[in-house]
Design a protein around this motif. Structure first.
Motif, PDB file in Angstrom:
ATOM      1  N   ASP A  62       0.837  -1.189   0.000  1.00  0.00           N
ATOM      2  CA  ASP A  62       0.000   0.000   0.000  1.00  0.00           C
ATOM      3  C   ASP A  62       0.876   1.245   0.000  1.00  0.00           C
ATOM      4  O   ASP A  62       1.924   1.283   0.638  1.00  0.00           O
ATOM      5  N   ASN A  63       0.425   2.264  -0.714  1.00  0.00           N
ATOM      6  CA  ASN A  63       1.086   3.547  -0.666  1.00  0.00           C
ATOM      7  C   ASN A  63       0.540   4.273   0.561  1.00  0.00           C
ATOM      8  O   ASN A  63      -0.511   4.906   0.493  1.00  0.00           O
ATOM      9  N   LEU A  64       1.238   4.148   1.660  1.00  0.00           N
ATOM     10  CA  LEU A  64       0.736   4.680   2.929  1.00  0.00           C
ATOM     11  C   LEU A  64       0.559   6.192   2.887  1.00  0.00           C
ATOM     12  O   LEU A  64      -0.327   6.725   3.550  1.00  0.00           O
ATOM     13  N   GLU A  65       1.373   6.887   2.097  1.00  0.00           N
ATOM     14  CA  GLU A  65       1.214   8.340   2.007  1.00  0.00           C
ATOM     15  C   GLU A  65      -0.154   8.699   1.432  1.00  0.00           C
ATOM     16  O   GLU A  65      -0.825   9.600   1.920  1.00  0.00           O
ATOM     17  N   VAL A  66      -0.587   7.968   0.420  1.00  0.00           N
ATOM     18  CA  VAL A  66      -1.895   8.209  -0.188  1.00  0.00           C
ATOM     19  C   VAL A  66      -3.004   7.802   0.777  1.00  0.00           C
ATOM     20  O   VAL A  66      -3.984   8.534   0.958  1.00  0.00           O
ATOM     21  N   VAL A  67      -2.859   6.646   1.411  1.00  0.00           N
ATOM     22  CA  VAL A  67      -3.860   6.152   2.353  1.00  0.00           C
ATOM     23  C   VAL A  67      -4.050   7.139   3.503  1.00  0.00           C
ATOM     24  O   VAL A  67      -5.177   7.515   3.842  1.00  0.00           O
ATOM     25  N   ILE A  68      -2.957   7.593   4.071  1.00  0.00           N
ATOM     26  CA  ILE A  68      -3.040   8.480   5.228  1.00  0.00           C
ATOM     27  C   ILE A  68      -3.562   9.858   4.818  1.00  0.00           C
ATOM     28  O   ILE A  68      -4.334  10.482   5.550  1.00  0.00           O
ATOM     29  N   SER A  69      -3.205  10.322   3.642  1.00  0.00           N
ATOM     30  CA  SER A  69      -3.757  11.581   3.142  1.00  0.00           C
ATOM     31  C   SER A  69      -5.270  11.478   3.005  1.00  0.00           C
ATOM     32  O   SER A  69      -6.013  12.389   3.383  1.00  0.00           O
ATOM     33  N   HIS A  70      -5.726  10.359   2.477  1.00  0.00           N
ATOM     34  CA  HIS A  70      -7.164  10.116   2.341  1.00  0.00           C
ATOM     35  C   HIS A  70      -7.829  10.076   3.722  1.00  0.00           C
ATOM     36  O   HIS A  70      -8.864  10.703   3.952  1.00  0.00           O
TER      37      HIS A  70
END
Length: 158
Positions: A62-70
């Motif tokens: 998972d791209n955690l940066e994208v997940v956490i931004s979401h």
């Protein structure tokens, strides 16, 4: 609570995954009374004792940066219940070890290694179809599971 979690998510740095995970755990400990309304007692007690150093963090692709931004955008106006669910789910996503083993049921996902709350059982589980295996035998999914720690993962992945 909302501004605090949005700020915490806003300071996410993939190179500081252990520090971020420990900050999430501190957030849970700080807001224990609120989390206790929405999270199973035994699960909450187990997570409160987590130390990021005990887990293989970020093994998913998972791209955690994208997940956490979401997640951060969702948390601005989230209810306490939603915040609690989100934080616990994020810790699970970060700390659960992802194997290269394909799910025998749906053939779609790599299996995660999970543990019983008392750490006596080690499971393989699929988030996609929700199957759970104990000693390679299909079982009913336990109500409470936590990510397996490094010691447990090492017993399964040899």
């Amino acid at each position: 609570m909302n501004n605090e979690i949005v700020s915490l998510y806003g300071n996410f740095n993939k190179d500081g995954l252990a520090l971020f995970t420990n900050k999430l755990i501190c957030f849970i400990n700080k807001h224990e009374q609120i989390f206790s309304k929405f999270v199973f007692k035994d699960t909450l007690n187990a997570i409160k004792k987590f130390d990021a150093a005990d887990f293989y963090l970020g093994t998913s692709e998972d791209n955690l940066e994208v997940v956490i931004s979401h997640y951060s955008r969702q948390m601005k106006n989230a209810t306490e219940e939603r915040i609690c669910y989100n934080v616990v789910h994020l810790i699970w996503d970060i700390a659960a070890f992802i194997t290269r083993e394909v799910c025998p049921s749906c053939q779609d996902e790599n299996l995660k290694i999970a543990s019983s709350i008392d750490k006596t059982k080690i499971y393989k589980t699929c988030d996609n179809c929700l199957i759970t295996l104990l000693d390679n035998i299909f079982i009913d999914r336990p109500t409470e599971m936590i990510p397996a720690n490094k010691e447990q993962v090492n017993k399964v992945v040899q």
